[in-house]
Every structure is written in C-alpha cells, then in structure tokens.
Design a protein around this motif. Structure first.
Motif, PDB file in Angstrom:
ATOM      1  N   UNK A  22     -26.758  29.632  33.759  1.00 18.61           N
ATOM      2  CA  UNK A  22     -27.655  29.311  32.657  1.00 18.61           C
ATOM      3  C   UNK A  22     -27.679  27.807  32.377  1.00 18.61           C
ATOM      4  N   UNK A  23     -26.518  27.156  32.530  1.00 21.04           N
ATOM      5  CA  UNK A  23     -26.471  25.702  32.373  1.00 21.04           C
ATOM      6  C   UNK A  23     -27.305  25.026  33.459  1.00 21.04           C
ATOM      7  N   UNK A  24     -27.191  25.528  34.691  1.00 21.00           N
ATOM      8  CA  UNK A  24     -27.974  24.968  35.793  1.00 21.00           C
ATOM      9  C   UNK A  24     -29.468  25.028  35.481  1.00 21.00           C
ATOM     10  N   UNK A  25     -29.917  26.211  35.050  1.00 23.09           N
ATOM     11  CA  UNK A  25     -31.340  26.417  34.790  1.00 23.09           C
ATOM     12  C   UNK A  25     -31.811  25.587  33.597  1.00 23.09           C
ATOM     13  N   UNK A  33     -38.619  19.840  34.669  1.00 27.24           N
ATOM     14  CA  UNK A  33     -39.764  20.639  34.267  1.00 27.24           C
ATOM     15  C   UNK A  33     -39.826  21.977  34.978  1.00 27.24           C
ATOM     16  N   UNK A  34     -41.023  22.540  35.000  1.00 29.91           N
ATOM     17  CA  UNK A  34     -41.225  23.884  35.542  1.00 29.91           C
ATOM     18  C   UNK A  34     -40.819  23.980  37.010  1.00 29.91           C
ATOM     19  N   UNK A  35     -41.211  22.989  37.802  1.00 32.12           N
ATOM     20  CA  UNK A  35     -40.945  23.040  39.241  1.00 32.12           C
ATOM     21  C   UNK A  35     -39.450  23.099  39.531  1.00 32.12           C
ATOM     22  N   UNK A  36     -38.680  22.230  38.874  1.00 34.98           N
ATOM     23  CA  UNK A  36     -37.235  22.198  39.114  1.00 34.98           C
ATOM     24  C   UNK A  36     -36.563  23.451  38.592  1.00 34.98           C
ATOM     25  N   UNK A  37     -37.008  23.941  37.429  1.00 32.57           N
ATOM     26  CA  UNK A  37     -36.430  25.160  36.866  1.00 32.57           C
ATOM     27  C   UNK A  37     -36.702  26.357  37.783  1.00 32.57           C
ATOM     28  N   UNK A  38     -37.925  26.446  38.287  1.00 34.44           N
ATOM     29  CA  UNK A  38     -38.283  27.557  39.166  1.00 34.44           C
ATOM     30  C   UNK A  38     -37.479  27.499  40.466  1.00 34.44           C
ATOM     31  N   UNK A  39     -37.308  26.302  41.015  1.00 33.65           N
ATOM     32  CA  UNK A  39     -36.524  26.130  42.239  1.00 33.65           C
ATOM     33  C   UNK A  39     -35.082  26.567  42.025  1.00 33.65           C
ATOM     34  N   UNK A  40     -34.522  26.216  40.875  1.00 37.10           N
ATOM     35  CA  UNK A  40     -33.144  26.580  40.560  1.00 37.10           C
ATOM     36  C   UNK A  40     -33.006  28.092  40.387  1.00 37.10           C
ATOM     37  N   UNK A  41     -33.961  28.691  39.687  1.00 37.98           N
ATOM     38  CA  UNK A  41     -33.925  30.139  39.474  1.00 37.98           C
ATOM     39  C   UNK A  41     -34.021  30.887  40.798  1.00 37.98           C
ATOM     40  N   UNK A  42     -34.899  30.444  41.681  1.00 33.54           N
ATOM     41  CA  UNK A  42     -35.048  31.093  42.991  1.00 33.54           C
ATOM     42  C   UNK A  42     -33.748  31.011  43.776  1.00 33.54           C
ATOM     43  N   UNK A  43     -33.077  29.843  43.733  1.00 29.64           N
ATOM     44  CA  UNK A  43     -31.821  29.678  44.457  1.00 29.64           C
ATOM     45  C   UNK A  43     -30.753  30.632  43.922  1.00 29.64           C
ATOM     46  N   UNK A  44     -30.665  30.738  42.601  1.00 25.97           N
ATOM     47  CA  UNK A  44     -29.656  31.608  41.984  1.00 25.97           C
ATOM     48  C   UNK A  44     -29.934  33.075  42.290  1.00 25.97           C
ATOM     49  N   UNK A  45     -31.198  33.471  42.176  1.00 30.81           N
ATOM     50  CA  UNK A  45     -31.553  34.864  42.456  1.00 30.81           C
ATOM     51  C   UNK A  45     -31.317  35.192  43.929  1.00 30.81           C
ATOM     52  N   UNK A  46     -31.660  34.256  44.815  1.00 27.34           N
ATOM     53  CA  UNK A  46     -31.447  34.483  46.253  1.00 27.34           C
ATOM     54  C   UNK A  46     -29.970  34.709  46.548  1.00 27.34           C
ATOM     55  N   UNK A  47     -29.119  33.840  45.983  1.00 28.61           N
ATOM     56  CA  UNK A  47     -27.681  34.007  46.183  1.00 28.61           C
ATOM     57  C   UNK A  47     -27.166  35.306  45.592  1.00 28.61           C
ATOM     58  N   UNK A 152     -34.966  32.886  32.939  1.00 27.90           N
ATOM     59  CA  UNK A 152     -36.187  32.309  32.375  1.00 27.90           C
ATOM     60  C   UNK A 152     -36.030  32.054  30.875  1.00 27.90           C
ATOM     61  N   UNK A 153     -35.245  32.882  30.206  1.00 24.48           N
ATOM     62  CA  UNK A 153     -34.969  32.649  28.785  1.00 24.48           C
ATOM     63  C   UNK A 153     -34.264  31.317  28.588  1.00 24.48           C
ATOM     64  N   UNK A 154     -33.301  31.028  29.437  1.00 27.09           N
ATOM     65  CA  UNK A 154     -32.593  29.747  29.349  1.00 27.09           C
ATOM     66  C   UNK A 154     -33.474  28.584  29.782  1.00 27.09           C
ATOM     67  N   UNK A 155     -34.395  28.841  30.711  1.00 31.83           N
ATOM     68  CA  UNK A 155     -35.345  27.794  31.096  1.00 31.83           C
ATOM     69  C   UNK A 155     -36.222  27.416  29.904  1.00 31.83           C
ATOM     70  N   UNK A 156     -36.634  28.415  29.133  1.00 32.93           N
ATOM     71  CA  UNK A 156     -37.430  28.145  27.930  1.00 32.93           C
ATOM     72  C   UNK A 156     -36.647  27.297  26.934  1.00 32.93           C
TER      73      UNK A 156
END
Length: 201
Positions: A22-25, A33-47, A152-156
């Motif tokens: 959650x800290x990462x996101x 912004x959105x691009x970096x947050x989305x990239x981070x979320x995808x990496x975490x979900x993939x792992x 996504x909640x933490x991204x918000x």
C-alpha cells in the motif's frame, strides 16, 4: 461460496490495512500520477498471482522439508523493504525533491517481493484451503479483485495527497514518513523471520 467468506474477509483486512504494498502504491500515485500507480499495481498483482499459483501447485510445502526456508524468504524480503525505505529517505537528504523526480522502483523487484513475504504465503494458503472444491479460476478472480480494489483505494489516497506532495516541504515530510514506514515494516518482517527460524530449531 459461503465457506469462503471468512477467508475473503481476512484477505480484505490484510490487503487494506497499512503495509508495504500500500505504501508503494500510495507513493507511486503521489510521485508519478495514474501511470505510475497503475504500473505499480500491475507489478504487485502479477507477483501475487505468481505466489497464488506457486501455493496452488504445492510449493508452499517446501518449508516443511527445508529448515529455515520461510525464515530466509522473510529476511530477503526485509532487506528489500529496508533498501527501498532508505532510498526514499536518502532522496530527501540529497535532493529537495522540488524537481519532481520519482524514486524508481523496479516492477520486477515489486513483483518478486510478493514471493519474499511470509505473510503473503500464509494468506494465500489459507485462502486456497478455504476454497475447498471451488474452481481455481473463481478463486483467482476473487483474489485478484480483492487485492486490486484495496490497492486502488490506496492509490486514491495518494492522489488526494498529490497537492501536498507538489510542495518541497510536503515532499520531504511524505518521503520521510513513507521511508520510515518501510523501515518499520522491514524490521517487523525481519524479527518475524528470525522468530520463525528459531522455532525450527
């Protein structure tokens, strides 16, 4: 599906409460912004999905055959978190952060960290055990939906703090806070891992 409710509840609580992912996101959303947050979320979900598959095929039983396996995983994960925390804090020491540059985090590193988190192994194992005869595809969809929703909640939350992060003083305060949080998580994970190692003796 009713028998899965307690495990889903545990997954939600574990994923939504403050933690490294959650800290990462949150910091990614503030910094990039959105691009970096989305990239981070995808990496975490993939792992997390790789971890899910590994647990599903039975690799989580290795720790029953190899002493200190889970402790070693935890220590590696704590070192990674500690390095990220120090990197975040050093960026404030050596730079006012007024240039808007972000602290780069490898997507591969974020994904691999999911495999180095003993808490993740336990949660996935409990979730799979509670799933019983439920189709694995359904379990994957539920697991992914819960993790994604919490991230996504933490991204918000990160987006909400972006105005504060736009100021030099705000950046210093937030980066130090997030860096200290990661160091705290790394210390707790290391202590937990050492405890696991001692329990195997």
């Amino acid at each position: 599906m009713i028998e899965l409710a307690p495990a889903v509840g545990l997954l939600v609580v574990a994923a939504i409460t403050p933690g490294p992912n959650n800290v990462f996101v949150m910091t990614a959303a503030m910094q990039g912004g959105i691009a970096q947050a989305f990239k981070t979320i995808i990496a975490i979900i993939s792992g997390s999905l790789v971890l899910f598959v590994a647990a599903y095929v039975g690799l989580d039983t290795i720790d029953q055959r190899v002493p200190y396996f889970r402790a070693a995983i935890g220590l590696l994960g704590s070192l990674y978190l500690g390095w990220l925390g120090i990197s975040l804090m050093r960026s404030v020491t050596h730079n006012s952060r007024a240039d808007g540059k972000t602290v780069q985090r490898s997507s591969l590193g974020l994904a691999l960290f999911q495999l180095l988190n003993p808490k993740g192994w336990v949660l996935v194992s409990v979730f799979l055990a509670a799933g019983g005869q439920i189709q694995v595809l359904t379990l994957v969809l539920i697991f992914s939906a819960v993790i994604s929703g919490c991230l996504f909640t933490w991204a918000l939350a990160g987006f909400a703090l972006s105005n504060l992060y736009a100021t030099s003083r705000g950046r210093r305060w937030i980066d130090w806070t997030m860096g200290l949080a990661l160091l705290l998580f790394s210390t707790l994970l290391a202590l937990q891992s050492l405890q696991m190692g001692n329990s195997t003796t």
